[in-house]
Every structure is written in C-alpha cells, then in structure tokens.
Design an enzyme around this catalytic site. Structure first.
Site, short mmCIF file in Angstrom:
data_model
loop_
_atom_site.label_atom_id
_atom_site.label_comp_id
_atom_site.label_asym_id
_atom_site.label_seq_id
_atom_site.Cartn_x
_atom_site.Cartn_y
_atom_site.Cartn_z
N LYS A 102 0.86 -1.19 0.00
CA LYS A 102 0.00 0.00 0.00
C LYS A 102 0.88 1.22 0.00
O LYS A 102 1.81 1.34 0.82
CB LYS A 102 -0.88 -0.01 1.27
CG LYS A 102 -1.82 1.16 1.36
CD LYS A 102 -3.14 0.86 0.71
CE LYS A 102 -3.94 2.09 0.40
NZ LYS A 102 -3.57 2.81 -0.84
N LYS A 138 5.19 1.78 -3.09
CA LYS A 138 5.14 3.16 -3.62
C LYS A 138 5.41 3.09 -5.11
O LYS A 138 5.98 2.11 -5.59
CB LYS A 138 6.21 4.02 -2.95
CG LYS A 138 5.98 5.50 -3.06
CD LYS A 138 5.00 6.03 -2.03
CE LYS A 138 4.60 7.46 -2.32
NZ LYS A 138 3.77 8.02 -1.25
N GLY A 177 -2.86 8.35 -4.25
CA GLY A 177 -2.22 9.54 -4.79
C GLY A 177 -0.97 9.93 -4.02
O GLY A 177 -0.64 9.35 -2.99
N ASP A 178 -0.26 10.89 -4.55
CA ASP A 178 0.89 11.53 -3.89
C ASP A 178 1.13 12.80 -4.70
O ASP A 178 0.20 13.28 -5.38
CB ASP A 178 2.11 10.59 -3.89
CG ASP A 178 3.25 11.08 -2.99
OD1 ASP A 178 3.17 10.86 -1.78
OD2 ASP A 178 4.21 11.70 -3.50
N THR A 222 -4.53 13.47 5.33
CA THR A 222 -3.11 13.63 5.66
C THR A 222 -2.88 14.96 6.38
O THR A 222 -2.18 15.01 7.41
CB THR A 222 -2.24 13.53 4.39
OG1 THR A 222 -2.61 12.34 3.70
CG2 THR A 222 -0.76 13.48 4.72
N ASN A 253 -2.35 18.95 -1.73
CA ASN A 253 -3.36 18.24 -0.93
C ASN A 253 -3.05 18.28 0.56
O ASN A 253 -3.93 18.62 1.37
CB ASN A 253 -3.46 16.78 -1.42
CG ASN A 253 -4.35 15.94 -0.55
OD1 ASN A 253 -3.86 15.17 0.27
ND2 ASN A 253 -5.65 16.13 -0.68
N SER A 390 -6.93 5.69 3.91
CA SER A 390 -6.95 4.82 2.73
C SER A 390 -7.33 3.40 3.14
O SER A 390 -8.11 2.72 2.45
CB SER A 390 -5.57 4.79 2.07
OG SER A 390 -5.43 5.87 1.18
P1 NDP Z 1 0.57 17.81 -4.20
O1 NDP Z 1 1.09 17.49 -5.55
O2 NDP Z 1 -0.87 17.94 -3.98
O3 NDP Z 1 1.28 19.13 -3.65
C1 NDP Z 1 2.66 19.22 -3.54
C2 NDP Z 1 3.02 20.63 -3.10
O4 NDP Z 1 4.41 20.68 -2.84
C3 NDP Z 1 2.74 21.66 -4.18
O5 NDP Z 1 2.49 22.89 -3.59
C4 NDP Z 1 4.08 21.67 -4.94
O6 NDP Z 1 4.31 22.87 -5.65
C5 NDP Z 1 5.06 21.53 -3.80
N1 NDP Z 1 6.26 20.85 -4.30
C6 NDP Z 1 6.36 19.65 -4.91
N2 NDP Z 1 7.62 19.38 -5.26
C7 NDP Z 1 8.34 20.44 -4.84
C8 NDP Z 1 9.71 20.77 -4.91
N3 NDP Z 1 10.60 19.94 -5.48
N4 NDP Z 1 10.11 21.94 -4.36
C9 NDP Z 1 9.22 22.79 -3.80
N5 NDP Z 1 7.90 22.53 -3.70
C10 NDP Z 1 7.47 21.37 -4.22
O7 NDP Z 1 1.19 16.65 -3.24
P2 NDP Z 1 0.73 16.22 -1.78
O8 NDP Z 1 0.25 17.40 -1.03
O9 NDP Z 1 -0.12 15.03 -1.91
O10 NDP Z 1 2.11 15.72 -1.16
C11 NDP Z 1 2.99 16.58 -0.44
C12 NDP Z 1 3.93 15.76 0.42
O11 NDP Z 1 3.18 14.97 1.34
C13 NDP Z 1 4.81 14.75 -0.34
O12 NDP Z 1 6.04 14.62 0.33
C14 NDP Z 1 4.03 13.45 -0.21
O13 NDP Z 1 4.85 12.31 -0.36
C15 NDP Z 1 3.52 13.59 1.22
N6 NDP Z 1 2.37 12.77 1.56
C16 NDP Z 1 1.18 12.89 0.86
C17 NDP Z 1 0.10 12.13 1.25
C18 NDP Z 1 -1.24 12.30 0.62
O14 NDP Z 1 -2.20 11.70 1.11
N7 NDP Z 1 -1.39 13.09 -0.42
C19 NDP Z 1 0.22 11.12 2.31
C20 NDP Z 1 1.46 11.16 3.03
C21 NDP Z 1 2.49 11.94 2.62
P3 NDP Z 1 4.13 22.90 -7.25
O15 NDP Z 1 2.65 22.88 -7.48
O16 NDP Z 1 4.80 24.14 -7.68
O17 NDP Z 1 4.81 21.65 -7.77
#
Ligand code: NDP
Length: 458
Positions: A102, A138, A177-178, A222, A253, A390
């Site tokens: 997962k 993943k 998603g991620d 999250t 997200n 999830s």
């Molecule tokens: P989203 O794609 O919804 O949002 C990511 C955010 O982070 C955007 O604002 C993006 O900006 C910014 N971002 C991404 N890459 C970079 C980078 N290299 N440098 C600076 N800013 C960056 O993703 P999520 O919110 O889902 O995920 C965010 C984090 O949380 C990740 O580490 C993910 O692995 C973790 N996570 C997510 C979960 C989930 O349920 N969604 C669960 C557990 C962990 P821009 O739009 O400009 O790219």
C-alpha cells in the site's frame, strides 16, 4: 542485567546496523534519498536490535531493506501536438509482511528509483504504525502533470495503467495519490484498470472520487492527521495551536488541509508556498482561496495576492523558513528543510515542527531540532493519517458501505492519538524519552519484524 543495557549487545547492534547500511549503499549506488531514509531508520533501531538478538540472527535488516520487487516500465503516450512522448513508470513492492502493498503514486519530473525506494521503505513502517493490515509500497513516474491538458493526463494515465494493472489488485497492491496525483489522475487510472480487468474492483485504488467508492475525509486525512498528531505532541507539553503562528510549506493536498485544521484549532497560518515561491499573509492565509486556486483552478500560489492585496508574494520557496513562527509544518517535498533552514527556524523561536510531507527535514536538520529541544513530529508518524484513511476506504469498499464524514474523521483522530501514544511509549521504553523519531521507528519496525519472523525466511 537487562540485556538492553548490555554494552556488548549495543556495540554488536551498532556494528550490525553499520554493516547492513554499507551493503545497502554498495548495492544501490547513487541513490541518495534511499540511503538517507535507511540511515535514519537503521540508526534509531540500535536499542531494539540490542534487546532482541533474534532480529539480527534472522537477518531482518538485510531483508527489510531489499524490496520484494521493483518494477520499472516504459510509458509511451501522444501529446496534444501529436508528438510521441516516453516516460518511465515505477512500482516498488517493498514489504508484504502485514498485508497487501500500500502506498501512493507520485508524478513529478524528479521521480527515479531512489525516490520511489525511499518512499516505499518509509511506507513499511508508517503503515505498520497505523495499526491497519497493510504492507509497504510506492510508485510513480517522471511524468510532469503541470501544464498538461486533461486529454494528455488521461492518455498518460491510461498508458501507465495498461502496464501497472498486471501488478496491482485489491488483495495484492493498492496504490493511491501523492505529489501530482489527485482525484483526476486516480479517476483515469481506475477507469483504465476497470476496463482491462473487466470487473469493478473498487478496492484496487484509494483516494477515489466519493461517487464511485472513495471515502469521505480521505482528501483531508493527511493534512488533518498531521495537525491532530502535532496537537497531541503540543498538549503533552501544555502547549496548543491556539494563538500560535504557523508556517505551512506547499499548497497541495496535504498543505491545504493542514492549513484548514490548524486554523480551526486557533492557529494563525501566515504563509504557504509552491515550488516557485511563497505568500505571506499577516492576517492569516485564507484556506478557501488556496483551496479554490489549487484544487479547482489549478493556478500558481502567486495568484493569491491578486485577491488579497495586503499579502506579499516572494519568489523562491525555500525562503519560507526565514519567517518567524511557533509551529512549522513542512508539507511540500523531501529535504526542503536543511541544516541552515533548521537553524533559522530555531533562531526565530520555533517550538514545534510537524512533517506533513515525506522526509522534508534532512538528517542534519533533525539533529538541530533535537539539540535545541524543539518538539519534532517525524513524517512516518505525523503524516500517517492519509494511508490510515486509505485503509478505511479499503474496509468500506469490502463492506460495500460508506461511513459518514464525522465517523471517518473521528476514527482518524483516534488513530493519530494511538500513533502518538505508541511512539512516545516506545521512545520511553528504549531509553529515548520524547524522541519521536526513535519511538515511531521502533514501534513501526517491531510489528513488521515479528510478522517477518513468523513467516519464515522469505
Ligand atoms: P501535491 O502534488 O498535492 O502538492 C505538492 C506541493 O508541494 C505543491 O504545492 C508543490 O508545488 C510543492 N512541491 C512539490 N515538489 C516540490 C519541490 N521539489 N520543491 C518545492 N515545492 C514542491 O502533493 P501532496 O500534497 O499530496 O504531497 C505533499 C507531500 O506529502 C509529499 O512529500 C508526499 O509524499 C507527502 N504525503 C502525501 C500524502 C497524501 O495523502 N497526499 C500522504 C502522506 C504523505 P508545485 O505545485 O509548484 O509543484
């Protein structure tokens, strides 16, 4: 003598950890992020490895750090101009000791084997901490969804799934998603899976739309979960979000719903960002604006200041950590807080850091926080709410039944409380009081290791 305090055992455990870590580095050269994740976890397992020699004798670290399977594949698709594009797809099926693999799918140009393996490795322990029966996996692709049309996203997602469908299933491997993968992308991938399989296996994906098998509160889980966890941590020291100044990085997200919950808990979120820059709003970031700009209109965060002219937009997202705050919630991506940023946060009086993103703090940054007595909530505990809900989505799909929003949210809050309790107790038990890195790693590891022993050498 308690074997835990036997110096010989501790030295033996340290040597074992170092040897296996070196094997991991040699076997996976140049995979910096994967090495970092393994090091963080291995180092904190020394106390339990010293106490339970069986883990060493049965080669648990050697086995747990080698994925059961790593799948890579070609993803060809045609863009709107008729040009053929080729991306690379990944799925790591890291560990199935506790249940089906997962873990989410990430679509971002930076995706490679190292990133997917670091995320998959972390996921094993995070999923264990939730108390649900899920293993660790993943996946993703170096495809960049930014600026693509809906048609391009659909064609890419269909091509990606045409290969991935062979390896996933409701009892085998359940993606979600991620970064770069939200409801739209999951809808397209689920549709293609359904079409190829010829059956409605709702449990193959989580994070689905509410109308076709998704769970209420999954989208929020999250971000909310991170705030619930940090709230537990703050309360243990007589602190709270109420009246606190909060900085949240990202505006995706996780960030959006961390902003909402932190604000509901009385915090004032003064800044959030995307990869281009950050906005500072001294009156408090308006959750509704960020949600609409990002989720509905898919615009850049710089647009925020057009609607709230008193707010300031600054180019360069890393500068967000120079803003003085009481609570920092990094919710964007890995290694966004390095040693320098951590020192700046400490100098500006930060009291607590809660990791909404995966591995947003470097190892050096974590040391800075611990040495300064900052309360630190590590990702695998703090952001486990997403995968926990999830798993609740999988349960609802199996039961063909849906819980109401508040029922899922209540369960989420309870799960986050339990993760905090288990982590803090494990930290205490193994002689590292208040160290949630050690506590969550040991609490997550123990269950997986015991299940691996029960299953024999496989
Ligand atoms: P989203 O794609 O919804 O949002 C990511 C955010 O982070 C955007 O604002 C993006 O900006 C910014 N971002 C991404 N890459 C970079 C980078 N290299 N440098 C600076 N800013 C960056 O993703 P999520 O919110 O889902 O995920 C965010 C984090 O949380 C990740 O580490 C993910 O692995 C973790 N996570 C997510 C979960 C989930 O349920 N969604 C669960 C557990 C962990 P821009 O739009 O400009 O790219």
């Amino acid at each position: 003598m308690n074997p835990m305090y036997d110096e010989q055992n501790v030295a033996g455990a340290r040597k074992y950890v170092q040897e296996v870590y070196e094997t991991v580095v040699n076997r996976n050269p140049h995979e910096r992020e994967f090495h970092q994740a393994v090091k963080e976890i291995f180092d904190s397992l020394v106390p339990i490895l010293a106490k339970v020699p069986e883990y060493r004798q049965l080669g648990i670290l050697e086995r747990i750090s080698e994925p059961e399977r790593l799948i890579t594949f070609r993803v060809p698709w045609v863009d709107d101009s008729g040009k053929v594009q080729v991306n690379r797809g990944f799925r790591v099926q890291f560990n199935s000791a506790l249940g089906p693999y997962k873990g989410g799918l990430r679509f971002h140009p930076s995706v490679n084997a190292s990133i997917i393996k670091f995320l998959g490795f972390e996921q094993i322990f995070k999923n264990s901490l939730t108390g649900q029966s899920i293993g660790g996996g993943k996946g993703g692709s170096d495809f960049d969804p930014k600026g693509k049309s809906d048609g391009e996203i659909m064609r890419f997602a269909q091509s990606f799934m045409t290969e991935l469908y062979k390896y996933v299933g409701p009892d085998l491997d359940v993606p979600a998603g991620d970064i770069g993968v939200g409801a739209r992308e999951i809808g397209f991938m689920f549709g293609q899976y359904k079409r190829i399989r010829g059956g409605y296996e709702a449990g193959v994906f989580t994070g689905k739309g509410i109308g076709y098998g998704g769970s209420l509160a999954r989208k929020e889980a999250t971000g909310y979960g991170t705030v619930y966890f940090v709230d537990e941590m703050l309360q243990s020291k007589g602190l709270s979000f109420d009246g606190a100044k909060v900085v949240v990085s990202g505006s995706g997200n996780v960030a959006i719903y961390a902003i909402q919950k932190a604000t509901q808990f009385g915090g004032k979120v003064v800044a959030c960002s995307d990869s281009d820059g950050f906005v500072y709003d001294e009156h408090g970031i308006r959750f509704e604006t960020v949600q609409r700009l990002k989720e509905v209109e898919r615009k850049r965060i710089s647009e925020y200041v057009k609607e709230h002219p008193h707010a300031i937009y600054v180019e360069g997202c890393e500068k967000i950590w120079s803003i003085p705050c009481d609570i920092a919630l990094p919710c964007a991506t890995q290694n966004e807080i390095d040693e320098k940023a951590a020192k700046l946060l400490v100098a500006n009086g930060v009291k607590a850091v809660g990791e909404g993103a995966n591995m947003p703090s470097t190892l050096e940054a974590i040391d800075v926080f611990h040495n300064a007595g900052v309360l630190f909530a590590p990702a695998k505990a703090a952001n486990a709410g997403g995968v926990a809900v999830s798993a609740l989505e999988m349960s609802q799909n199996s039961m063909r039944f849906s819980w109401r929003f508040h029922e899922v949210d209540d369960k989420l809050r309870e799960i986050m409380k339990n993760i905090y309790k288990d982590s803090i107790q494990a930290a205490e038990e193994f002689g590292y009081p208040n160290n949630l890195v050690v506590g969550s790693n040991i609490a997550g590891f123990r269950k997986v290791a015991d299940a691996m022993i029960a299953h024999g050498i496989i």
